[in-house]
Design a protein around this motif. Structure first.
Motif, short mmCIF file in Angstrom:
data_model
loop_
_atom_site.label_atom_id
_atom_site.label_comp_id
_atom_site.label_asym_id
_atom_site.label_seq_id
_atom_site.Cartn_x
_atom_site.Cartn_y
_atom_site.Cartn_z
N SER A 180 37.13 27.76 76.24
CA SER A 180 35.96 28.53 75.84
C SER A 180 36.42 29.69 74.98
N ASN A 196 29.38 31.65 70.32
CA ASN A 196 30.34 31.47 71.40
C ASN A 196 30.51 29.99 71.68
N LEU A 197 31.67 29.62 72.16
CA LEU A 197 31.95 28.24 72.54
C LEU A 197 32.12 28.17 74.05
N ALA A 198 31.37 27.27 74.68
CA ALA A 198 31.40 27.09 76.12
C ALA A 198 31.96 25.71 76.45
N PRO A 199 32.50 25.53 77.67
CA PRO A 199 33.01 24.20 78.06
C PRO A 199 31.90 23.15 78.02
N TYR A 225 32.90 21.39 72.11
CA TYR A 225 32.45 22.59 72.80
C TYR A 225 30.94 22.74 72.62
#
Length: 608
Positions: free
Chosen positions: A142, A161-164, A200
Motif C-alpha cells: 500500500s 492512495n493505493l490500497a491492498p 492495487y
C-alpha cells in the motif's frame, strides 16, 4: 521607555537559539516519517532520547553550579554540540526506497458491483528488486500520497492512495482476475508474465474522462512486505538518526535551562522573566513561518520535501548565536556557602515541591501531545486535498500562530504572577488545555485543516503563561546559588518526563486509533487534572505558599506587607534599644571607674 543594555545580549541569544531550533524540533516526527520510520517507532525513539536526558542533564547542571568558573565554558560547548548534531540530521539518507511503477488504471466498477467509479492500478515495478508478491521479494502492499503522471492525458498529474487488493472482492480466482485485467490493458505488453504484474485498489480518485492508460506513479510513503524487506531497526540510517537526536536533545535541553538560569540570575526573582523569554518565542514563530515557506517553494510540486532551506537557516542562526554568546553574553557566577546537592536535597524532601513537580510533568505531557502530534494530524488531514501542495508552509504558519499569542502574554506575564500567583496561573492553564484538546479532537475529525490554526491560538496562554509560571515558581523556591540545578530539574520534569510520556503514549495511540480520538481522550483526562490541581490548592494551602516570592495578591498581600514593615520596625527598635543599653552600660562602667579612681585618690591623700 528605558532599555536595559545588559539584557540586549540575552534577548538576541534567545531569538537565535529558539529560532534555529524551530527549523528542526517541531518537524522531527514529520522528518522521521519521511525517512521511513513508523509513527510508533518514532515516538518511542523520541521518548527514549528524552529519558536519556534525565541522566545527563542534571549532571551537567550540577557541575556548572559546583564549579561556577566553568559555567560559561560548559554553556558554549553544549551550544556547539547541539548545533552540529541537529544540523547533521538533515544529511541522514532515507531508509526507504520510493517505488516507481508503470502501468494503467483499469475500471472495475461493474466487476465489483459498485455504484461509484472504482479503479485498479495494474502495472509493474521499475525496480527489479521490488518485484511482485508471487516472486517472494520485497514488494509494496500500500502507499499514500502517490503522484501519477501522464503525458498523453489532458490532466497531466493525479494524486491518490493505493490500497491492498484481494481478487476475491470480485468473486474471481486470481488467474481469472489476471485474465480480465489483461484484457482491459492496452498499453502494457501482453508478453509480461502474470507474476510480474502488481494490482492495487485506487483510493481518493474520482471518475475522469481520461482513460489514463499509460502512466507512471511515484509513492513517497509506501508500506513494504516480503521476506527480503529490511526493517528500520536493521538499517544504519535509523541508528544514525537516533544517535544525533539523542545528543541534540541532551544539549538543547541543557542550553535552555542554562539560559533560563542566566536570565533569573541577571534580573533577580523580582524581574520580568517572561519579557526576556518572549524574544525566544518571537524567534520561534518568525523563523518557523519563513522556514515552511522556503521548504515548499524549494520543493515545488514534489511530495518528497527538500529540507535544504531549513538547514541553511539553521546554520546561519546557530553561527550567529555562538558568536553572540561567546563575545557579548555575560554568564554570572553565584557561589553558595554550602555544596549544591546539600542545598537542593532539602527542597526535594518537601511534599509541596513534589506535588508541584507532578503537575509540571502533566503540563509538559499535554504540551508534548500538541507539539509532536499536531503536525502529524495535519499531514493526515491534508491527504487527498489541495492543501498538500503547501503543507510545510501551513505547518510553519501554525507555529507562527502559536507564537503570535504566546509572545504578548510573555510580555505581560509579570502582571499575572503578581496578581494571581504562579500556582493559580497553572490552574488556569489546565483549564485552557481542556478547551484546546477538545478543540483539536473536533477539528481533526470534522473540520478542514485550516481550522487547526484557530484552536492553536490557545497555545499562547497554555505555554506563554504555563511554562513561565513553572520557571518563576522554581526560581522562587530555589536556594541561593542552586538556580541552575533547580531550573535543570524542572526542565527535566517538564520537557523530558512530560514530553517522553506524550511520545510513548501518543505514538501508539495515534497509529492505532488516530490523532482525533487521541485528543478526545486527552481532553477528558485534562478535565480530571484541572479539578485535581484546583482542589490541591484549596486543601493544601502550603502548595501555593512561597516564602521567597514577593508576588502576593489581594488583601493578604497588603497584610503581609504590613507585617513585614512592622517586623522590620520592631527589629530596628530592638537594635536601637540594644545599642542604647550597651551605651548606658559603658557609661555606667566608666562612672564606676571614675568613682573608684576618686576614692583611691582620697585614700592616698589621707595616708599622706
Amino acid at each position: 521607555m528605558r532599555i536595559n543594555k545588559k539584557l540586549i545580549a540575552i534577548k538576541a541569544h534567545y531569538f537565535c537559539l529558539l529560532g534555529s531550533h524551530s527549523t528542526v524540533l517541531p518537524f522531527v516526527m514529520v522528518m522521521a516519517t519521511q525517512l521511513g520510520v513508523p509513527v510508533s517507532v518514532s515516538g518511542t525513539l523520541n521518548a527514549s532520547s528524552l529519558i536519556i536526558v534525565l541522566f545527563f542533564k542534571p549532571i551537567i547542571a550540577t557541575i556548572a553550579d559546583t564549579f561556577p568558573s566553568l559555567r560559561r565554558t560548559i554553556f558554549l560547548v553544549t551550544m556547539c554540540v547541539s548545533s552540529v548534531s541537529l544540523g547533521c540530521i538533515y544529511f541522514v539518507p532515507s531508509m526507504q526506497d520510493i517505488p516507481r511503477l508503470h502501468g494503467q488504471l483499469v475500471s472495475v466498477t461493474q466487476l465489483m458491483n459498485f455504484s461509484d467509479p472504482t479503479y485498479l492500478f495494474s502495472g509493474k515495478s521499475l525496480d527489479s528488486k521490488k518485484s511482485a508478491k508471487n516472486y517472494g521479494e520485497c514488494y509494496m502492499i500500500s502507499a499514500v500520497d502517490c503522484m501519477a503522471t501522464c503525458t498523453e492525458c489532458s490532466i497531466h498529474t493525479l494524486r491518490f492512495n493505493l490500497a491492498p487488493f484481494n481478487p476475491t472482492d470480485m468473486s474471481l480466482e486470481e488467474n481469472e482476475m489476471s485474465e480480465v485485467l489483461r484484457m482491459n490493458m492496452t498499453h502494457l505488453s501482453t508478453e509480461e508474465p502474470p507474476e510480474v504484474m502488481q494490482h492495487y485498489l485506487v483510493k481518493g480518485l474520482s471518475d475522469s474522462s481520461d482513460k489514463w492508460q499509460n502512466i507512471s506513479i511515484e509513492c513517497p510513503r509506501p508500506e513494504w512486505e516480503g521476506p527480503s524487506c529490511q526493517g528500520v531497526l536493521g538499517r544504519w540510517q535509523f541508528w544514525m538518526f537516533g544517535g544525533l537526536l539523542i545528543v541534540g536533545a541532551i544539549c538543547v535541553s541543557t542550553d535552555i535551562s542554562f539560559t533560563d538560569a542566566i536570565i533569573m540570575d541577571l534580573i533577580g526573582k523580582d524581574g520580568n522573566y517572561g519579557f526576556q523569554r518572549a524574544w525566544g518565542t518571537i524567534g520561534w514563530g518568525v523563523i518557523s513561518g519563513l522556514n515552511g515557506f522556503l521548504i515548499d517553494y524549494w520543493s515545488g510540486s514534489s511530495l518528497d520535501k527538500n529540507w535544504a532551506p531549513a538547514f541553511v537557516v539553521f546554520t546561519i542562526l546557530c553561527l550567529a548565536d555562538v558568536l553572540l554568546s561567546g563575545f557579548f553574553l555575560k554568564v554570572p557566577e553565584i557561589k553558595s556557602n554550602k555544596p549544591v546537592l546539600e542545598e537542593v536535597l532539602p527542597l526535594l524532601r518537601k511534599p509541596h515541591f513534589i506535588v508541584f513537580c507532578i503537575f509540571t510533568m502533566i503540563a509538559g505531557m499535554f504540551d508534548g501531545f500538541c507539539v509532536y502530534f499536531l503536525l502529524l494530524m495535519q499531514e493526515d488531514m491534508a491527504r487527498g486535498t489541495s492543501a498538500l501542495n503547501n503543507l510545510r508552509m501551513l505547518q510553519g504558519i501554525t507555529l507562527f500562530v502559536q507564537c503570535s499569542v504566546e509572545a504578548p502574554l510573555m510580555f505581560v506575564n509579570h502582571w499575572f504572577m503578581r496578581r494571581f500567583g504562579a500556582q493559580r496561573v497553572i490552574s488556569l492553564v489546565f483549564l485552557l488545555y481542556v478547551v484546546r484538546l477538545f478543540g483539536l479532537a473536533a477539528t481533526g475529525a470534522w473540520g478542514p485543516i485550516w481550522s487547526t490554526l484557530v484552536v492553536e491560538l490557545l497555545n499562547g496562554p497554555c505555554y506563554g503563561l504555563g511554562f513561565t509560571a513553572v520557571v518563576v515558581y522554581a526560581a522562587n523556591v530555589s536556594p541561593k546559588g542552586t538556580n541552575t540545578t533547580v531550573q535543570s530539574l524542572i526542565g527535566v520534569v517538564y520537557e523530558s518526563c512530560g514530553y517522553a510520556l506524550s511520545l510513548l503514549l501518543g505514538g501508539q495511540m495515534c497509529e492505532r486509533m488516530g490523532c482525533p480520538t487521541m485528543y478526545l481522550l486527552l481532553g477528558i483526562f485534562s478535565v480530571v487534572i484541572c479539578l485535581l490541581h484546583v482542589g490541591s490548592l484549596c486543601l493544601w494551602p502550603s502548595l501555593n505558599a512561597d516564602k521567597k516570592s514577593k508576588h502576593t495578591t489581594g488583601d493578604q498581600g497588603v497584610q503581609d506587607c504590613k507585617m513585614d514593615k512592622d517586623k522590620q520596625s520592631s527589629e530596628i527598635r530592638e537594635r536601637t534599644c540594644d545599642e542604647d543599653c550597651k551605651m548606658d552600660k559603658d557609661a555606667h562602667i566608666s562612672e564606676m571607674k571614675e568613682s573608684v579612681c576618686k576614692k583611691d585618690d582620697v585614700i592616698e591623700v589621707t595616708r599622706l
